[in-house]
Motif scaffolding. Structure first.
Motif, PDB file in Angstrom:
ATOM      1  N   GLY A  29       7.526  26.870  75.776  1.00  0.00           N
ATOM      2  CA  GLY A  29       8.159  26.374  77.197  1.00  0.00           C
ATOM      3  C   GLY A  29       6.862  26.112  78.170  1.00  0.00           C
ATOM      4  O   GLY A  29       6.474  26.667  77.676  1.00  0.00           O
ATOM      5  N   ILE A  30       7.703  25.796  78.903  1.00  0.00           N
ATOM      6  CA  ILE A  30       6.405  25.219  80.435  1.00  0.00           C
ATOM      7  C   ILE A  30       5.505  26.132  80.409  1.00  0.00           C
ATOM      8  O   ILE A  30       4.339  26.320  81.056  1.00  0.00           O
ATOM      9  CB  ILE A  30       7.001  23.988  81.384  1.00  0.00           C
ATOM     10  N   ASP A  31       6.719  27.162  80.588  1.00  0.00           N
ATOM     11  CA  ASP A  31       6.048  28.832  81.769  1.00  0.00           C
ATOM     12  C   ASP A  31       4.941  29.093  80.672  1.00  0.00           C
ATOM     13  O   ASP A  31       3.770  29.665  80.937  1.00  0.00           O
ATOM     14  CB  ASP A  31       6.975  29.310  81.919  1.00  0.00           C
ATOM     15  N   GLU A  32       5.270  29.553  79.394  1.00  0.00           N
ATOM     16  CA  GLU A  32       4.076  29.372  78.409  1.00  0.00           C
ATOM     17  C   GLU A  32       3.289  29.013  77.364  1.00  0.00           C
ATOM     18  O   GLU A  32       1.782  29.367  77.804  1.00  0.00           O
ATOM     19  CB  GLU A  32       4.804  29.625  77.287  1.00  0.00           C
ATOM     20  N   PHE A  33       3.528  27.678  78.212  1.00  0.00           N
ATOM     21  CA  PHE A  33       2.237  25.984  77.835  1.00  0.00           C
ATOM     22  C   PHE A  33       1.129  26.653  79.384  1.00  0.00           C
ATOM     23  O   PHE A  33       0.096  26.882  78.765  1.00  0.00           O
ATOM     24  CB  PHE A  33       2.729  25.155  77.851  1.00  0.00           C
ATOM     25  N   PHE A  34       1.331  26.920  80.024  1.00  0.00           N
ATOM     26  CA  PHE A  34       0.501  27.463  81.160  1.00  0.00           C
ATOM     27  C   PHE A  34       0.546  28.448  80.911  1.00  0.00           C
ATOM     28  O   PHE A  34      -0.450  28.906  82.369  1.00  0.00           O
ATOM     29  CB  PHE A  34       1.379  26.616  82.555  1.00  0.00           C
ATOM     30  N   GLN A  39       5.144  28.544  88.885  1.00  0.00           N
ATOM     31  CA  GLN A  39       6.428  28.934  89.148  1.00  0.00           C
ATOM     32  C   GLN A  39       7.103  28.501  88.055  1.00  0.00           C
ATOM     33  O   GLN A  39       7.377  27.712  87.500  1.00  0.00           O
ATOM     34  CB  GLN A  39       6.824  28.573  90.368  1.00  0.00           C
ATOM     35  N   PRO A  40       8.674  29.213  87.385  1.00  0.00           N
ATOM     36  CA  PRO A  40       9.520  29.350  86.240  1.00  0.00           C
ATOM     37  C   PRO A  40       9.698  27.709  86.599  1.00  0.00           C
ATOM     38  O   PRO A  40      10.182  27.554  87.776  1.00  0.00           O
ATOM     39  CB  PRO A  40      10.315  30.334  86.411  1.00  0.00           C
ATOM     40  N   LEU A  41       9.422  27.272  85.239  1.00  0.00           N
ATOM     41  CA  LEU A  41      10.571  25.291  84.995  1.00  0.00           C
ATOM     42  C   LEU A  41      10.884  25.922  84.331  1.00  0.00           C
ATOM     43  O   LEU A  41      11.028  26.227  83.079  1.00  0.00           O
ATOM     44  CB  LEU A  41       9.404  24.279  84.986  1.00  0.00           C
ATOM     45  N   PRO A  42      12.589  25.440  83.624  1.00  0.00           N
ATOM     46  CA  PRO A  42      13.196  25.344  83.082  1.00  0.00           C
ATOM     47  C   PRO A  42      13.379  24.190  82.011  1.00  0.00           C
ATOM     48  O   PRO A  42      14.166  23.321  81.773  1.00  0.00           O
ATOM     49  CB  PRO A  42      14.422  25.341  83.625  1.00  0.00           C
ATOM     50  N   LYS A  83     -13.648  18.309  68.088  1.00  0.00           N
ATOM     51  CA  LYS A  83     -12.787  16.754  67.382  1.00  0.00           C
ATOM     52  C   LYS A  83     -11.849  17.106  66.768  1.00  0.00           C
ATOM     53  O   LYS A  83     -10.997  15.841  66.426  1.00  0.00           O
ATOM     54  CB  LYS A  83     -14.356  16.257  66.554  1.00  0.00           C
ATOM     55  N   THR A  84     -11.110  18.160  66.663  1.00  0.00           N
ATOM     56  CA  THR A  84      -9.767  18.376  65.612  1.00  0.00           C
ATOM     57  C   THR A  84      -8.620  18.445  66.845  1.00  0.00           C
ATOM     58  O   THR A  84      -7.686  18.502  66.159  1.00  0.00           O
ATOM     59  CB  THR A  84     -10.081  20.141  64.836  1.00  0.00           C
ATOM     60  N   GLY A  85      -9.042  18.545  67.609  1.00  0.00           N
ATOM     61  CA  GLY A  85      -7.813  17.957  68.359  1.00  0.00           C
ATOM     62  C   GLY A  85      -7.514  18.992  69.041  1.00  0.00           C
ATOM     63  O   GLY A  85      -7.296  20.671  69.074  1.00  0.00           O
ATOM     64  N   TYR A  86      -6.792  18.461  70.588  1.00  0.00           N
ATOM     65  CA  TYR A  86      -5.966  19.566  71.573  1.00  0.00           C
ATOM     66  C   TYR A  86      -5.214  18.695  72.349  1.00  0.00           C
ATOM     67  O   TYR A  86      -4.860  17.678  72.823  1.00  0.00           O
ATOM     68  CB  TYR A  86      -7.071  20.119  72.367  1.00  0.00           C
ATOM     69  N   VAL A  87      -4.005  19.370  73.085  1.00  0.00           N
ATOM     70  CA  VAL A  87      -3.619  19.308  74.143  1.00  0.00           C
ATOM     71  C   VAL A  87      -3.565  20.028  75.333  1.00  0.00           C
ATOM     72  O   VAL A  87      -3.359  21.322  75.574  1.00  0.00           O
ATOM     73  CB  VAL A  87      -2.055  19.288  73.588  1.00  0.00           C
ATOM     74  N   TRP A  88      -3.936  19.571  76.490  1.00  0.00           N
ATOM     75  CA  TRP A  88      -4.195  19.980  77.653  1.00  0.00           C
ATOM     76  C   TRP A  88      -2.999  19.754  78.585  1.00  0.00           C
ATOM     77  O   TRP A  88      -2.335  18.694  79.086  1.00  0.00           O
ATOM     78  CB  TRP A  88      -5.296  20.022  77.829  1.00  0.00           C
ATOM     79  N   GLY A  89      -3.137  20.735  80.105  1.00  0.00           N
ATOM     80  CA  GLY A  89      -2.054  20.128  81.243  1.00  0.00           C
ATOM     81  C   GLY A  89      -2.831  21.050  81.993  1.00  0.00           C
ATOM     82  O   GLY A  89      -4.083  21.757  82.329  1.00  0.00           O
TER      83      GLY A  89
END
Length: 194
Positions: A29-34, A39-42, A83-89
């Motif tokens: 979930g976006i909430d878990e990702f952040f 604020q909760p997003l569905p 260098k093994t990669g990542y996702v960020w926001g």
């Protein structure tokens, strides 16, 4: 026999490269990702299955990184991303969603802004998910040594006019362009309503 051998090698190498491009994904979930910073997003999205939230990095508020567990401590100690990669926001306070115009606030001047920064738009796709607009871009960046690398980024409307979620993917350095694009497409195409 020589032709048969070459055909077998070609089939085997094609099969291996297809499997090498398959990266198992998991849904968060976006909430878990952040990590509860928003604020909760569905909404939910897929990230590479082996990635975890990188606790322990020194980050500004609203930033989040997901990477291989073994890379978190070295990244925290050195400040260098793996260098093994990542996702960020992060929450972007300089790009918003203009609901009345059905576009992101940066869209009109985007190409000129990219050109000024030495970047070229390779691909862009837009869609709406559960009332949240998404714009995903693949950019081509020319490096100082003359080589090029692709950058993957997206904005997701929070439906608050003054800010959006900014999302980016840095593929492993040994990935081909095709492998990286496949993972990026899987991340973007997975964004959906919870």
């Amino acid at each position: 026999m020589n032709s048969f051998f070459r055909a077998c090698v070609l089939i085997l190498s094609t099969t291996l490269s297809l499997h090498a491009a398959d990266v198992p994904m998991k849904t968060v979930g976006i909430d878990e990702f952040f990590a509860g910073q928003l604020q909760p997003l569905p909404l939910k999205l897929d990230v590479p299955k082996e990635y975890v939230h990188a606790n322990g990095l020194e980050l500004e508020d609203s930033y989040t990184y997901w990477m291989l567990p073994k890379e978190i401590k070295p990244a925290a100690e050195s400040g260098d991303l793996p260098k093994t990669g990542y996702v960020w926001g992060k929450i972007s306070l300089n790009v918003g969603w203009l609901a009345d115009q059905k576009k992101f606030s940066h869209e009109d001047g985007l190409k000129a802004e990219l050109a000024a920064a030495g970047l070229e738009m390779v691909a862009q796709k837009k869609r709406t998910v559960g009332g949240h607009a998404v714009i995903a871009s693949t950019l081509n960046q020319k490096l100082e040594d003359g080589s090029r690398r692709l950058l993957y980024s997206a904005y997701i409307a929070t439906n608050i006019e003054t800010n959006c979620i900014y999302l980016s993917y840095s593929p492993p350095s040994d990935f081909s362009k095709e492998q990286a694009a496949k993972v990026w497409d899987a991340i973007i195409d997975s964004i959906s309503k919870t």
